[in-house]
Design an enzyme around this catalytic site. Structure first.
Site, PDB file in Angstrom:
ATOM      1  N   SER A 136      -5.686  -1.758  -3.778  1.00  0.00           N
ATOM      2  CA  SER A 136      -4.442  -2.155  -3.791  1.00  0.00           C
ATOM      3  C   SER A 136      -3.677  -2.781  -2.468  1.00  0.00           C
ATOM      4  O   SER A 136      -2.786  -3.775  -2.650  1.00  0.00           O
ATOM      5  CB  SER A 136      -3.623  -0.818  -3.985  1.00  0.00           C
ATOM      6  OG  SER A 136      -3.890  -0.151  -5.262  1.00  0.00           O
TER       7      SER A 136
ATOM      8  N   HIS B 125      -0.886  -0.126   1.416  1.00  0.00           N
ATOM      9  CA  HIS B 125      -0.335  -1.006   0.803  1.00  0.00           C
ATOM     10  C   HIS B 125       0.760  -1.962   1.637  1.00  0.00           C
ATOM     11  O   HIS B 125       0.705  -3.373   1.461  1.00  0.00           O
ATOM     12  CB  HIS B 125       0.370  -0.175  -0.462  1.00  0.00           C
ATOM     13  CG  HIS B 125      -0.420   0.441  -1.486  1.00  0.00           C
ATOM     14  ND1 HIS B 125       0.481   1.052  -2.413  1.00  0.00           N
ATOM     15  CD2 HIS B 125      -1.526   0.455  -1.353  1.00  0.00           C
ATOM     16  CE1 HIS B 125      -0.676   1.743  -2.986  1.00  0.00           C
ATOM     17  NE2 HIS B 125      -1.774   1.238  -2.646  1.00  0.00           N
TER      18      HIS B 125
END
Length: 286
Positions: free
Chosen positions: A203, A260
């Site tokens: 991610s 992230h």
């Protein structure tokens, strides 16, 4: 493999016969629909002129070309194989991620996962403890391939193929590999600095690739990546939702928010650097 624009045509153009002709002549290519136009991408700059010349001859009524191309339609490589061949680095990353999603399921005695996690993890009285890695540089990268759960690997695999594939097809294998390694290392280190834990997933890399593409499109509008409008906004909103803790309230588990966010920031910086330093002339629409 980098890609070059061979042709830009109206979306109503029928390119099936022309595509078959190109495969017969050993001209690797793919056709995509972007911004209401059909774009013929080729893998070498030397093929650009050849593609334009062949299309003009085909449109002028050269029956010999038409008959020849029709005869080899069945011999053209299958679509799925051609698509995979356009992004070999991303395919390898996907395979490694798939293996990384299987590992947590089969490693029931927690013997292999500690070798691939960022921290040198071990269980003490049921508690997870770990030491900062020393001399084991692979740990900076390998957490990106670890995935926990079906939705985790499916979501990341789809976006890795979509975003990573865009970059590899247009800017080459070296560029996408360098981006993935830099973003993975940076986002993993940032996440590790928040505390000892077993984290993983692509991610952070995906958000980094998104940031790279957004900045490139803004600074290089003549050669943009075909990012669907609104995708960046949706992914940023999801990032904010995760950072607010709603995923845990919904029972979806904790999310490596630092990875992230740091991945996104790194992608923005790398996109800025690439757009400013890449001095190749931008191709104009054909």
């Amino acid at each position: 493999m980098s890609e070059f624009v061979g042709l830009r045509l109206p979306v109503t153009a029928d390119l099936e016969e022309f595509s078959a002709l190109l495969w017969q002549l050993s001209v690797p290519h793919r056709i995509s629909e972007e911004r209401g136009m059909l774009v013929v991408w080729v893998g070498a700059e030397s093929h650009v002129g050849q593609v334009k010349d062949l299309y003009e001859r085909l449109q002028s009524g050269d029956l010999e070309l038409k008959l020849e191309s029709t005869a080899v339609t069945a011999k053209a490589p299958s679509t799925w194989f051609r698509n995979l061949a356009t992004a070999p680095v991303v395919v390898v990353l996907l395979l490694l991620s798939l293996l990384g999603s299987i590992l947590p399921v089969v490693d029931r005695h927690f013997e292999i996962l500690p070798l691939l996690s960022f921290y040198q993890l071990h269980l003490v009285g049921g508690d997870l403890q770990g030491a900062w890695p020393r001399g084991e540089l692979w740990r900076v990268i390998t957490p990106a391939f670890l995935h926990f759960g079906l939705m985790h690997i499916v979501f990341n695999a789809l976006w890795l193929w979509e975003l990573g594939g865009m970059i590899e097809r247009r800017q080459g294998a070296v560029r996408i590999l360098g981006l993935v390694l830099l973003i993975a290392a940076g986002s993993n280190i940032a996440q590790a600095m928040t505390g000892v834990s077993l984290f993983g997933g692509m991610s952070g890399v995906i958000y980094g690739l998104l940031g790279y593409i957004v900045v490139w499109n803004r600074l290089r509008p003549a050669t943009p990546f075909p990012l669907v409008k609104g995708v960046a906004a949706v992914m940023v909103v999801w990032l904010l939702v995760c950072m607010a803790g709603f995923t845990e309230l919904l029972g979806l588990g904790a999310v490596a928010n630092t990875a992230h966010l740091s991945g996104l920031v790194l992608g923005l910086i790398l996109g800025l650097a690439a757009a400013l330093l890449d001095r190749k002339p931008e191709s104009s629409p054909s």
